[in-house]
Design a protein around this motif. Structure first.
Motif, PDB file in Angstrom:
ATOM      1  N   LYS A   6       0.830  -1.200   0.000  1.00 28.41           N
ATOM      2  CA  LYS A   6       0.000   0.000   0.000  1.00 28.41           C
ATOM      3  C   LYS A   6       0.867   1.253   0.000  1.00 28.41           C
ATOM      4  N   TYR A   8       0.735   5.574  -0.005  1.00 26.52           N
ATOM      5  CA  TYR A   8      -0.020   6.833   0.056  1.00 26.52           C
ATOM      6  C   TYR A   8       0.840   7.824  -0.718  1.00 26.52           C
ATOM      7  N   ALA A  13       3.361   2.502   2.821  1.00 27.53           N
ATOM      8  CA  ALA A  13       2.923   2.104   4.159  1.00 27.53           C
ATOM      9  C   ALA A  13       3.069   0.608   4.365  1.00 27.53           C
ATOM     10  N   GLY A  36       2.857   0.907   9.911  1.00 26.93           N
ATOM     11  CA  GLY A  36       1.907   0.406   8.916  1.00 26.93           C
ATOM     12  C   GLY A  36       0.803  -0.468   9.494  1.00 26.93           C
ATOM     13  N   SER A  38      -2.052   0.223  11.231  1.00 24.43           N
ATOM     14  CA  SER A  38      -3.429   0.612  10.912  1.00 24.43           C
ATOM     15  C   SER A  38      -3.705   0.450   9.421  1.00 24.43           C
ATOM     16  N   SER A  39      -2.702   0.709   8.602  1.00 21.46           N
ATOM     17  CA  SER A  39      -2.892   0.533   7.155  1.00 21.46           C
ATOM     18  C   SER A  39      -3.230  -0.924   6.851  1.00 21.46           C
ATOM     19  N   ASN A  42      -6.738  -1.628   8.004  1.00 19.09           N
ATOM     20  CA  ASN A  42      -7.718  -0.988   7.121  1.00 19.09           C
ATOM     21  C   ASN A  42      -7.850  -1.707   5.785  1.00 19.09           C
ATOM     22  N   CYS A  43      -6.752  -2.297   5.302  1.00 20.27           N
ATOM     23  CA  CYS A  43      -6.840  -3.082   4.059  1.00 20.27           C
ATOM     24  C   CYS A  43      -7.707  -4.322   4.277  1.00 20.27           C
ATOM     25  N   LEU A  48      -9.463   0.450   3.166  1.00 19.60           N
ATOM     26  CA  LEU A  48      -8.464   0.850   2.174  1.00 19.60           C
ATOM     27  C   LEU A  48      -8.342  -0.240   1.130  1.00 19.60           C
ATOM     28  N   GLY A 216       6.750  -0.802   7.322  1.00 20.51           N
ATOM     29  CA  GLY A 216       5.873  -1.389   6.310  1.00 20.51           C
ATOM     30  C   GLY A 216       6.188  -2.822   5.935  1.00 20.51           C
TER      31      GLY A 216
END
Ligand SMILES: Nc1ncnc2c1ncn2[C@@H]1O[C@H](COP(=O)(O)OP(=O)(O)OP(=O)(O)O)[C@@H](O)[C@H]1O
Ligand SMILES: [Mg+2]
Length: 242
Positions: A6, A8, A13, A36, A38-39, A42-43, A48, A216
Protein backbone atom coordinates in the motif's frame (compact mmCIF):
# COMPACT_ATOMS: atom_id res chain seq x y z
CA UNK A 1 -2.72 -11.63 3.30
CA UNK A 2 -0.52 -12.25 0.30
CA UNK A 3 2.16 -9.70 -0.60
CA UNK A 4 -0.01 -6.77 0.44
CA UNK A 5 1.40 -3.45 -0.69
CA UNK A 6 0.00 0.00 0.00
CA UNK A 7 1.27 3.42 -0.99
CA UNK A 8 -0.02 6.83 0.06
CA UNK A 9 1.36 8.99 -2.74
CA UNK A 10 5.12 8.54 -2.42
CA UNK A 11 4.95 7.02 1.10
CA UNK A 12 4.97 3.25 1.17
CA UNK A 13 2.92 2.10 4.16
CA UNK A 14 3.00 -1.64 3.41
CA UNK A 15 5.66 -3.55 1.53
CA UNK A 16 4.67 -7.07 0.40
CA UNK A 17 3.21 -8.15 3.73
CA UNK A 18 2.22 -11.80 3.93
CA UNK A 19 0.42 -13.10 6.99
CA UNK A 20 -1.96 -15.92 7.83
CA UNK A 21 -4.26 -16.00 10.85
CA UNK A 22 -6.02 -19.20 11.79
CA UNK A 23 -9.48 -19.47 13.28
CA UNK A 24 -9.26 -19.77 17.04
CA UNK A 25 -5.99 -17.85 17.11
CA UNK A 26 -5.04 -14.43 18.47
CA UNK A 27 -2.23 -12.68 16.60
CA UNK A 28 -0.75 -9.48 18.03
CA UNK A 29 0.50 -6.92 15.54
CA UNK A 30 3.17 -4.67 16.98
CA UNK A 31 5.46 -2.00 15.60
CA UNK A 32 6.62 1.56 15.99
CA UNK A 33 4.39 4.54 15.22
CA UNK A 34 3.99 4.75 11.46
CA UNK A 35 5.07 1.11 10.92
CA UNK A 36 1.91 0.41 8.92
CA UNK A 37 -0.27 -1.41 11.47
CA UNK A 38 -3.43 0.61 10.91
CA UNK A 39 -2.89 0.53 7.16
CA UNK A 40 -2.81 -3.26 7.31
CA UNK A 41 -5.95 -3.40 9.47
CA UNK A 42 -7.72 -0.99 7.12
CA UNK A 43 -6.84 -3.08 4.06
CA UNK A 44 -8.33 -6.21 5.66
CA UNK A 45 -11.28 -4.29 7.11
CA UNK A 46 -12.53 -2.96 3.78
CA UNK A 47 -11.51 0.65 4.45
CA UNK A 48 -8.46 0.85 2.17
CA UNK A 49 -7.82 -0.83 -1.13
CA UNK A 50 -4.32 -2.32 -1.33
CA UNK A 51 -2.28 -1.34 -4.40
CA UNK A 52 -1.23 -4.90 -4.96
CA UNK A 53 -1.37 -8.28 -3.32
CA UNK A 54 -4.36 -10.29 -2.24
CA UNK A 55 -6.57 -10.93 0.74
CA UNK A 56 -7.95 -14.42 1.09
CA UNK A 57 -10.72 -15.67 3.34
CA UNK A 58 -11.07 -19.43 3.67
CA UNK A 59 -8.57 -19.80 0.82
CA UNK A 60 -10.44 -17.64 -1.68
CA UNK A 61 -9.38 -14.23 -2.98
CA UNK A 62 -11.78 -11.54 -1.84
CA UNK A 63 -12.23 -7.98 -3.00
CA UNK A 64 -13.75 -5.54 -0.55
CA UNK A 65 -15.06 -2.20 -1.71
CA UNK A 66 -16.44 -1.17 1.65
CA UNK A 67 -16.70 -1.97 5.34
CA UNK A 68 -20.10 -3.50 4.61
CA UNK A 69 -18.44 -5.93 2.16
CA UNK A 70 -15.99 -6.86 4.90
CA UNK A 71 -18.83 -7.36 7.41
CA UNK A 72 -20.55 -9.66 4.97
CA UNK A 73 -17.36 -11.74 4.81
CA UNK A 74 -17.49 -11.99 8.60
CA UNK A 75 -14.84 -9.34 9.25
CA UNK A 76 -15.45 -6.80 12.02
CA UNK A 77 -13.03 -4.00 12.89
CA UNK A 78 -12.52 -1.75 15.89
CA UNK A 79 -10.58 1.19 14.49
CA UNK A 80 -7.85 3.12 16.26
CA UNK A 81 -9.97 6.28 16.27
CA UNK A 82 -13.16 4.41 16.89
CA UNK A 83 -15.74 5.21 14.27
CA UNK A 84 -19.05 5.54 16.03
CA UNK A 85 -21.94 7.70 14.92
CA UNK A 86 -22.11 10.51 17.51
CA UNK A 87 -25.75 11.26 16.88
CA UNK A 88 -26.84 7.67 17.53
CA UNK A 89 -27.18 5.89 20.87
CA UNK A 90 -25.01 3.04 22.12
CA UNK A 91 -27.76 0.60 21.13
CA UNK A 92 -28.08 2.05 17.63
CA UNK A 93 -24.30 2.03 17.15
CA UNK A 94 -23.96 -1.57 18.24
CA UNK A 95 -26.63 -2.75 15.84
CA UNK A 96 -25.97 -0.30 13.01
CA UNK A 97 -26.71 -2.00 9.69
CA UNK A 98 -27.81 -5.28 11.28
CA UNK A 99 -30.84 -4.47 13.38
CA UNK A 100 -32.55 -7.30 15.21
CA UNK A 101 -36.01 -7.91 13.81
CA UNK A 102 -38.94 -10.13 14.69
CA UNK A 103 -41.85 -11.38 12.62
CA UNK A 104 -41.72 -12.22 8.95
CA UNK A 105 -42.30 -10.51 5.60
CA UNK A 106 -44.49 -7.43 5.86
CA UNK A 107 -44.84 -8.00 9.61
CA UNK A 108 -41.11 -7.66 10.23
CA UNK A 109 -40.37 -5.06 12.90
CA UNK A 110 -37.18 -3.83 14.52
CA UNK A 111 -37.04 -5.42 17.95
CA UNK A 112 -35.91 -2.43 20.03
CA UNK A 113 -36.39 -4.18 23.36
CA UNK A 114 -34.21 -7.13 22.33
CA UNK A 115 -31.44 -4.82 21.06
CA UNK A 116 -31.56 -2.76 24.27
CA UNK A 117 -31.30 -5.90 26.36
CA UNK A 118 -28.35 -7.27 24.38
CA UNK A 119 -26.60 -3.90 24.54
CA UNK A 120 -27.00 -3.82 28.32
CA UNK A 121 -25.65 -7.37 28.58
CA UNK A 122 -22.69 -6.64 26.30
CA UNK A 123 -21.79 -3.45 28.12
CA UNK A 124 -22.11 -5.17 31.50
CA UNK A 125 -19.83 -7.94 30.21
CA UNK A 126 -17.25 -5.33 29.23
CA UNK A 127 -17.55 -3.90 32.72
CA UNK A 128 -18.68 -0.43 31.72
CA UNK A 129 -20.98 0.12 34.64
CA UNK A 130 -20.69 3.87 34.20
CA UNK A 131 -22.91 4.11 31.12
CA UNK A 132 -26.13 4.94 32.92
CA UNK A 133 -28.40 4.66 29.90
CA UNK A 134 -27.61 2.72 26.72
CA UNK A 135 -30.04 5.04 24.94
CA UNK A 136 -27.66 8.01 25.47
CA UNK A 137 -26.20 9.55 22.32
CA UNK A 138 -22.65 8.22 21.91
CA UNK A 139 -21.39 11.79 21.40
CA UNK A 140 -22.15 12.36 25.09
CA UNK A 141 -20.08 9.40 26.32
CA UNK A 142 -16.49 9.60 27.56
CA UNK A 143 -13.64 8.44 25.33
CA UNK A 144 -13.25 5.16 27.21
CA UNK A 145 -16.98 4.48 27.20
CA UNK A 146 -17.08 5.05 23.43
CA UNK A 147 -14.13 2.72 22.96
CA UNK A 148 -15.92 0.01 24.92
CA UNK A 149 -19.04 0.37 22.80
CA UNK A 150 -16.84 -0.07 19.71
CA UNK A 151 -15.32 -3.27 21.17
CA UNK A 152 -18.82 -4.48 22.04
CA UNK A 153 -19.71 -4.52 18.35
CA UNK A 154 -17.25 -7.36 17.70
CA UNK A 155 -18.94 -9.53 20.31
CA UNK A 156 -22.49 -9.32 19.06
CA UNK A 157 -22.51 -11.31 15.86
CA UNK A 158 -20.63 -14.44 14.98
CA UNK A 159 -17.87 -12.57 13.18
CA UNK A 160 -15.22 -15.07 12.08
CA UNK A 161 -12.49 -12.46 11.80
CA UNK A 162 -12.06 -9.65 14.31
CA UNK A 163 -9.54 -6.83 13.86
CA UNK A 164 -8.76 -4.64 16.87
CA UNK A 165 -6.58 -1.55 16.35
CA UNK A 166 -5.32 -0.51 19.81
CA UNK A 167 -8.64 -1.36 21.48
CA UNK A 168 -7.49 -0.64 25.03
CA UNK A 169 -5.91 2.77 24.49
CA UNK A 170 -7.50 5.18 26.92
CA UNK A 171 -9.32 2.52 28.91
CA UNK A 172 -9.14 2.07 32.68
CA UNK A 173 -7.24 -0.90 34.12
CA UNK A 174 -10.51 -2.74 34.75
CA UNK A 175 -11.91 -2.03 31.30
CA UNK A 176 -8.61 -3.20 29.69
CA UNK A 177 -8.88 -6.50 31.54
CA UNK A 178 -12.47 -6.89 30.31
CA UNK A 179 -11.37 -6.25 26.72
CA UNK A 180 -8.71 -8.96 27.14
CA UNK A 181 -11.44 -11.28 28.44
CA UNK A 182 -13.50 -10.41 25.36
CA UNK A 183 -10.54 -11.29 23.11
CA UNK A 184 -10.17 -14.66 24.85
CA UNK A 185 -13.91 -15.25 24.45
CA UNK A 186 -13.64 -14.50 20.73
CA UNK A 187 -10.81 -17.01 20.41
CA UNK A 188 -12.74 -19.60 22.41
CA UNK A 189 -15.63 -19.37 20.01
CA UNK A 190 -13.27 -19.88 17.08
CA UNK A 191 -12.72 -16.38 15.74
CA UNK A 192 -9.47 -15.30 14.10
CA UNK A 193 -8.31 -12.21 15.99
CA UNK A 194 -5.70 -9.65 14.94
CA UNK A 195 -4.97 -7.14 17.70
CA UNK A 196 -2.71 -4.10 17.50
CA UNK A 197 -1.22 -3.08 20.81
CA UNK A 198 1.60 -0.91 22.13
CA UNK A 199 1.37 -2.64 25.49
CA UNK A 200 3.84 -5.51 25.63
CA UNK A 201 2.29 -6.99 28.78
CA UNK A 202 -1.08 -7.10 27.07
CA UNK A 203 0.50 -8.72 24.00
CA UNK A 204 2.13 -11.45 26.08
CA UNK A 205 -1.05 -11.89 28.07
CA UNK A 206 -3.34 -12.61 25.15
CA UNK A 207 -1.52 -13.44 21.90
CA UNK A 208 -0.68 -16.88 20.52
CA UNK A 209 1.63 -15.33 17.97
CA UNK A 210 3.32 -11.95 17.69
CA UNK A 211 4.00 -10.28 14.38
CA UNK A 212 6.27 -7.26 14.05
CA UNK A 213 5.94 -4.62 11.35
CA UNK A 214 8.90 -2.34 10.72
CA UNK A 215 8.70 0.41 8.10
CA UNK A 216 5.87 -1.39 6.31
CA UNK A 217 7.65 -4.74 6.21
CA UNK A 218 6.96 -7.87 8.18
CA UNK A 219 10.13 -7.85 10.26
CA UNK A 220 9.54 -10.81 12.57
CA UNK A 221 7.03 -13.45 13.50
CA UNK A 222 7.16 -15.20 16.87
CA UNK A 223 5.21 -17.80 18.81
CA UNK A 224 4.56 -16.17 22.14
CA UNK A 225 5.82 -19.18 24.04
CA UNK A 226 9.20 -18.95 22.30
CA UNK A 227 10.18 -15.33 22.90
CA UNK A 228 10.76 -12.76 25.57
CA UNK A 229 9.43 -9.18 25.54
CA UNK A 230 13.03 -8.06 24.90
CA UNK A 231 13.14 -10.06 21.63
CA UNK A 232 9.92 -8.44 20.47
CA UNK A 233 11.01 -4.92 21.43
CA UNK A 234 14.30 -5.40 19.59
CA UNK A 235 12.41 -6.37 16.44
CA UNK A 236 10.09 -3.39 16.85
CA UNK A 237 13.12 -1.13 16.92
CA UNK A 238 14.51 -2.73 13.80
CA UNK A 239 17.22 -4.83 15.39
CA UNK A 240 16.96 -8.32 14.01
CA UNK A 241 17.89 -10.88 16.61
CA UNK A 242 16.72 -13.89 14.70
N1 LIG B 1 -4.15 8.88 4.99
C1 LIG B 1 -2.82 8.89 4.85
N2 LIG B 1 -2.23 9.66 3.91
C2 LIG B 1 -0.90 9.65 3.75
N3 LIG B 1 -0.05 8.92 4.49
C3 LIG B 1 -0.57 8.15 5.43
C4 LIG B 1 -1.99 8.09 5.67
N4 LIG B 1 -2.22 7.21 6.67
C5 LIG B 1 -1.01 6.75 7.05
N5 LIG B 1 -0.03 7.30 6.31
C6 LIG B 1 1.42 7.00 6.42
O1 LIG B 1 1.59 5.61 6.29
C7 LIG B 1 2.53 5.11 7.24
C8 LIG B 1 1.89 4.03 8.09
O2 LIG B 1 0.86 4.60 8.88
P1 LIG B 1 -0.08 3.74 9.82
O3 LIG B 1 -1.17 4.62 10.31
O4 LIG B 1 -0.46 2.51 9.10
O5 LIG B 1 0.92 3.39 11.00
P2 LIG B 1 0.68 2.68 12.41
O6 LIG B 1 1.65 1.57 12.51
O7 LIG B 1 -0.75 2.36 12.59
O8 LIG B 1 1.13 3.83 13.44
P3 LIG B 1 0.56 4.20 14.91
O9 LIG B 1 1.25 3.29 15.88
O10 LIG B 1 1.03 5.61 15.11
O11 LIG B 1 -0.91 4.07 14.90
C9 LIG B 1 3.02 6.33 8.00
O12 LIG B 1 4.25 6.74 7.41
C10 LIG B 1 1.96 7.36 7.79
O13 LIG B 1 2.50 8.64 7.80
MG1 LIG C 1 -2.18 2.96 13.93
Amino acid sequence: MVELTKWYGSVQALDSVGLTIAYGEVVALVGDNGAGKSSLINCIGGVLEPDSGAIQVDGHDVVMGSVRDANELGICTVHQDSTLADNLSAVENLFLGREVTRGFGPFRRVDAAAMRKRTQETIARLGISTIADVGTRVGQLSGGQRQSVAVGRTMLDDFGIVLLDEPTTGLSVGACARVMDAVRALRARGAAVLIVSQNIDEVFDVADRIVVLHLGRLAAEFRRSEVTPEDVLAAVMGMTLR
